[in-house]
Motif scaffolding. Structure first.
Motif, PDB file in Angstrom:
ATOM      1  N   LEU A 115       0.840  -1.205   0.000  1.00 30.81           N
ATOM      2  CA  LEU A 115       0.000   0.000   0.000  1.00 30.81           C
ATOM      3  C   LEU A 115       0.871   1.250   0.000  1.00 30.81           C
ATOM      4  N   SER A 116       1.916   1.228   0.794  1.00 26.71           N
ATOM      5  CA  SER A 116       2.845   2.369   0.838  1.00 26.71           C
ATOM      6  C   SER A 116       3.544   2.554  -0.511  1.00 26.71           C
ATOM      7  N   ASP A 117       3.974   1.444  -1.110  1.00 29.78           N
ATOM      8  CA  ASP A 117       4.649   1.508  -2.415  1.00 29.78           C
ATOM      9  C   ASP A 117       3.705   2.036  -3.488  1.00 29.78           C
ATOM     10  N   ALA A 118       2.435   1.587  -3.425  1.00 27.18           N
ATOM     11  CA  ALA A 118       1.455   2.027  -4.423  1.00 27.18           C
ATOM     12  C   ALA A 118       1.193   3.522  -4.305  1.00 27.18           C
ATOM     13  N   LYS A 119       1.127   4.006  -3.083  1.00 20.88           N
ATOM     14  CA  LYS A 119       0.903   5.445  -2.876  1.00 20.88           C
ATOM     15  C   LYS A 119       2.096   6.252  -3.387  1.00 20.88           C
ATOM     16  N   GLU A 120       3.292   5.741  -3.095  1.00 18.44           N
ATOM     17  CA  GLU A 120       4.498   6.430  -3.574  1.00 18.44           C
ATOM     18  C   GLU A 120       4.568   6.403  -5.102  1.00 18.44           C
ATOM     19  N   ASP A 121       4.227   5.271  -5.686  1.00 18.47           N
ATOM     20  CA  ASP A 121       4.245   5.119  -7.145  1.00 18.47           C
ATOM     21  C   ASP A 121       3.221   6.047  -7.782  1.00 18.47           C
ATOM     22  N   LEU A 122       2.057   6.154  -7.154  1.00 19.67           N
ATOM     23  CA  LEU A 122       1.006   7.030  -7.685  1.00 19.67           C
ATOM     24  C   LEU A 122       1.455   8.488  -7.648  1.00 19.67           C
ATOM     25  N   ALA A 123       2.078   8.849  -6.557  1.00 20.71           N
ATOM     26  CA  ALA A 123       2.562  10.235  -6.449  1.00 20.71           C
ATOM     27  C   ALA A 123       3.613  10.517  -7.524  1.00 20.71           C
ATOM     28  N   ASN A 124       4.520   9.584  -7.747  1.00 20.72           N
ATOM     29  CA  ASN A 124       5.558   9.762  -8.776  1.00 20.72           C
ATOM     30  C   ASN A 124       4.934   9.790 -10.168  1.00 20.72           C
ATOM     31  N   THR A 125       3.953   8.921 -10.382  1.00 22.30           N
ATOM     32  CA  THR A 125       3.279   8.853 -11.692  1.00 22.30           C
ATOM     33  C   THR A 125       2.586  10.175 -11.995  1.00 22.30           C
ATOM     34  N   ARG A 126       1.886  10.701 -11.017  1.00 23.85           N
ATOM     35  CA  ARG A 126       1.175  11.960 -11.222  1.00 23.85           C
ATOM     36  C   ARG A 126       2.144  13.121 -11.422  1.00 23.85           C
ATOM     37  N   LYS A 127       3.260  13.091 -10.702  1.00 25.08           N
ATOM     38  CA  LYS A 127       4.276  14.129 -10.884  1.00 25.08           C
ATOM     39  C   LYS A 127       4.862  14.071 -12.285  1.00 25.08           C
ATOM     40  N   GLN A 128       5.192  12.854 -12.718  1.00 28.21           N
ATOM     41  CA  GLN A 128       5.764  12.693 -14.059  1.00 28.21           C
ATOM     42  C   GLN A 128       4.761  13.081 -15.132  1.00 28.21           C
ATOM     43  N   ARG A 129       3.503  12.761 -14.937  1.00 29.86           N
ATOM     44  CA  ARG A 129       2.464  13.119 -15.907  1.00 29.86           C
ATOM     45  C   ARG A 129       2.343  14.635 -16.006  1.00 29.86           C
ATOM     46  N   SER A 130       2.385  15.287 -14.862  1.00 28.61           N
ATOM     47  CA  SER A 130       2.302  16.756 -14.875  1.00 28.61           C
ATOM     48  C   SER A 130       3.476  17.351 -15.653  1.00 28.61           C
ATOM     49  N   GLU A 131       4.662  16.784 -15.435  1.00 29.43           N
ATOM     50  CA  GLU A 131       5.831  17.263 -16.171  1.00 29.43           C
ATOM     51  C   GLU A 131       5.697  16.999 -17.665  1.00 29.43           C
ATOM     52  N   ASP A 132       5.164  15.824 -18.006  1.00 31.00           N
ATOM     53  CA  ASP A 132       4.977  15.476 -19.420  1.00 31.00           C
ATOM     54  C   ASP A 132       3.939  16.374 -20.078  1.00 31.00           C
ATOM     55  N   VAL A 133       2.881  16.669 -19.344  1.00 30.46           N
ATOM     56  CA  VAL A 133       1.842  17.563 -19.886  1.00 30.46           C
ATOM     57  C   VAL A 133       2.425  18.946 -20.154  1.00 30.46           C
ATOM     58  N   GLU A 134       3.239  19.430 -19.203  1.00 30.94           N
ATOM     59  CA  GLU A 134       3.859  20.743 -19.377  1.00 30.94           C
ATOM     60  C   GLU A 134       4.859  20.720 -20.539  1.00 30.94           C
ATOM     61  N   PHE A 135       5.623  19.653 -20.646  1.00 31.23           N
ATOM     62  CA  PHE A 135       6.582  19.522 -21.740  1.00 31.23           C
ATOM     63  C   PHE A 135       5.873  19.493 -23.081  1.00 31.23           C
ATOM     64  N   LEU A 136       4.766  18.739 -23.148  1.00 31.98           N
ATOM     65  CA  LEU A 136       4.010  18.631 -24.405  1.00 31.98           C
ATOM     66  C   LEU A 136       3.396  19.969 -24.795  1.00 31.98           C
ATOM     67  N   ARG A 137       2.930  20.713 -23.796  1.00 34.19           N
ATOM     68  CA  ARG A 137       2.341  22.033 -24.085  1.00 34.19           C
ATOM     69  C   ARG A 137       3.406  22.969 -24.672  1.00 34.19           C
ATOM     70  N   ASN A 138       4.560  22.981 -24.056  1.00 26.63           N
ATOM     71  CA  ASN A 138       5.654  23.830 -24.562  1.00 26.63           C
ATOM     72  C   ASN A 138       6.148  23.353 -25.929  1.00 26.63           C
ATOM     73  N   LEU A 139       6.170  22.039 -26.096  1.00 30.21           N
ATOM     74  CA  LEU A 139       6.607  21.485 -27.380  1.00 30.21           C
ATOM     75  C   LEU A 139       5.698  21.934 -28.501  1.00 30.21           C
ATOM     76  N   LYS A 140       4.414  21.882 -28.256  1.00 28.54           N
ATOM     77  CA  LYS A 140       3.459  22.271 -29.290  1.00 28.54           C
ATOM     78  C   LYS A 140       3.594  23.762 -29.612  1.00 28.54           C
ATOM     79  N   LEU A 141       3.786  24.580 -28.578  1.00 25.53           N
ATOM     80  CA  LEU A 141       3.943  26.016 -28.810  1.00 25.53           C
ATOM     81  C   LEU A 141       5.199  26.302 -29.635  1.00 25.53           C
ATOM     82  N   THR A 142       6.280  25.657 -29.257  1.00 28.95           N
ATOM     83  CA  THR A 142       7.566  25.870 -29.952  1.00 28.95           C
ATOM     84  C   THR A 142       7.487  25.396 -31.401  1.00 28.95           C
TER      85      THR A 142
END
Length: 330
Positions: free
Chosen positions: A295-322
Motif C-alpha cells: 500500500l505504501s509503495d502504491a501510494k508512492e508510485d502514484l505520487a511519482n506517476t502523477r508528478k511525471q504526468r504533470s511534467e509530461d503535460v507541461e513539456f508537451l504544451r511547450n513542445l506544441k507552442l515551440t
C-alpha cells in the motif's frame, strides 16, 4: 543554402512529431496507471482494515481459549485437591470401621461384649462417632448429587435404639450405640481421633489372624435378649456404614478419573484451537505487513506517476507552442 534550411526544418519537425507522440503516449500511460494504482490503493486500504479487524478478533479468541483452559485447569486442580482430601478421609474411615469390626468380632455375644477391655471403650466411641459424622457427610453429598432432599444419617431400629435407662446403666453396648448417634452429645472429644485410631488399629491387629483379618465370624451368635439384639445391631449399622463408604469412595474415584479425562480432552481441544489461532495470527500479521508495504509503495508510485504526468503535460504544451511557432515562421 535553401536545401540545408529545408533539411534542418524537416529534422526539427520530425523531432517535434516524435516527442509529441512519445509524450502523448506517456501521458496516456500515466493516466491508465493512475487509475490502476488508485484502484489498488483503495483495495489494499480496505484489506488493511479487514486484516486489522481479523487480527484483533483472532487475538481475542486466543486470549479467550487460553483463559478458558487456565480457568478449567485451576478448577480441576482445586477439585483434585478436594478429592484427595476426601479420599484420604474416606480411606481412613474405611480402615477405622474395618478395625472396629475386627475388634468387635471377638465379642459377638452380649457376655463377650460386656467383657471388652474397658480401655478400648473410649477410643472405640471416639472412632465410631468420627465415622458417623463422616458418614453423614457421605449421605448428604450423595443426596445432593442426586437432587434428593435431606436424609437421616443412621436409622436405629427399635432393637438398636438406646433407651435412657440403658444409657444410665453405662453398658458397653449402650456406649457404642450412643456413639453412632450423631445427635447424642455424650461422646467426649477429650481423646484425639488419631490416638483413638492407633489404639483400635493395634487392638484389631492383636485380635485377628491373617486368615480372618477384618472379617466377622460366620458363626452367628444366639441372641436371647434385647441387649444381645442391640449388640447385633452394632454390626449391622457399622457394616452399612462400611458398605456406603466403600461405594461412595469407588464412585468418587470413578468421577475423579472421568474429570481428569474430561480436562485432558478439553486441554487437547483448546490447545489445538490456540495453536491454530496463533498460526493463523502469524499468517495474517505477515500478510498485513506485506499489504502495508504494498500500500505504501502504491501510494508512492502514484505520487511519482502523477508528478511525471504533470511534467509530461507541461513539456508537451511547450513542445506544441515551440513547434507551431517554428512552423509559422517557416
Amino acid at each position: 543554402e535553401a536545401t540545408e534550411d529545408l533539411a534542418a526544418y524537416d529534422k526539427y519537425m520530425c523531432w517535434c512529431e516524435t516527442n509529441e507522440k512519445e509524450k502523448t503516449q506517456a501521458i496516456a500511460d500515466a493516466e491508465a496507471k493512475d487509475l490502476q494504482l488508485s484502484a489498488e490503493i483503495e483495495e489494499r486500504a480496505a484489506k488493511f482494515g479487514n486484516l486489522a479487524a481479523s487480527i484483533e478478533q483472532t487475538k481475542k479468541e486466543i486470549a479467550q481459549n487460553t483463559e478458558t483452559l487456565e480457568t478449567a485447569t485451576k478448577i480441576r486442580e482445586k477439585e483434585a485437591a478436594e478429592f484427595r482430601e476426601e479420599e484420604k478421609n474416606s480411606v481412613q474411615a474405611i480402615t477405622n470401621l474395618r478395625n472396629a469390626v475386627a475388634v468387635l468380632s471377638k465379642h459377638q455375644t452380649t457376655q463377650a461384649m460386656l467383657q471388652m477391655d474397658k480401655s478400648l471403650i473410649a477410643p472405640m466411641r471416639v472412632l465410631l462417632r468420627d465415622c458417623a459424622l463422616k458418614y453423614e457427610v457421605v449421605v448428604a453429598t450423595r443426596a445432593e448429587r442426586r437432587g434428593a432432599g435431606p436424609v437421616a444419617l443412621l436409622v436405629l431400629n427399635d432393637e438398636t435404639k438406646v433407651s435412657s435407662d440403658t444409657k444410665a446403666q453405662g453398658t458397653t453396648i449402650a456406649a457404642l450405640l450412643s456413639a453412632l448417634d450423631v445427635h447424642d452429645d455424650s461422646v467426649s472429644d477429650a481423646l484425639p481421633i488419631k490416638f483413638a485410631e492407633r489404639l483400635i488399629a493395634q487392638a484389631a491387629k492383636a485380635a485377628t489372624s491373617a486368615k480372618s483379618f477384618l472379617q466377622v465370624s460366620n458363626r452367628q451368635p444366639i441372641y436371647e435378649s434385647r441387649s444381645s439384639a442391640r449388640s447385633a445391631g452394632i454390626y449391622g449399622v457399622m457394616n452399612q456404614m462400611l458398605e456406603e463408604f466403600e461405594s461412595e469412595l469407588s464412585t468418587s474415584q470413578k468421577e475423579e478419573l472421568k474429570a481428569q479425562e474430561d480436562l485432558k480432552a478439553l486441554a487437547a481441544a483448546k490447545s489445538a484451537e490456540i495453536d491454530a489461532g496463533k498460526q493463523k495470527l502469524d499468517e495474517m500479521q505477515a500478510e498485513d505487513a506485506g499489504n502495508a508495504k504494498a500500500l505504501s509503495d502504491a501510494k508512492e508510485d502514484l505520487a511519482n506517476t502523477r508528478k511525471q504526468r504533470s511534467e509530461d503535460v507541461e513539456f508537451l504544451r511547450n513542445l506544441k507552442l515551440t513547434c507551431n511557432d517554428l512552423d509559422t515562421q517557416w
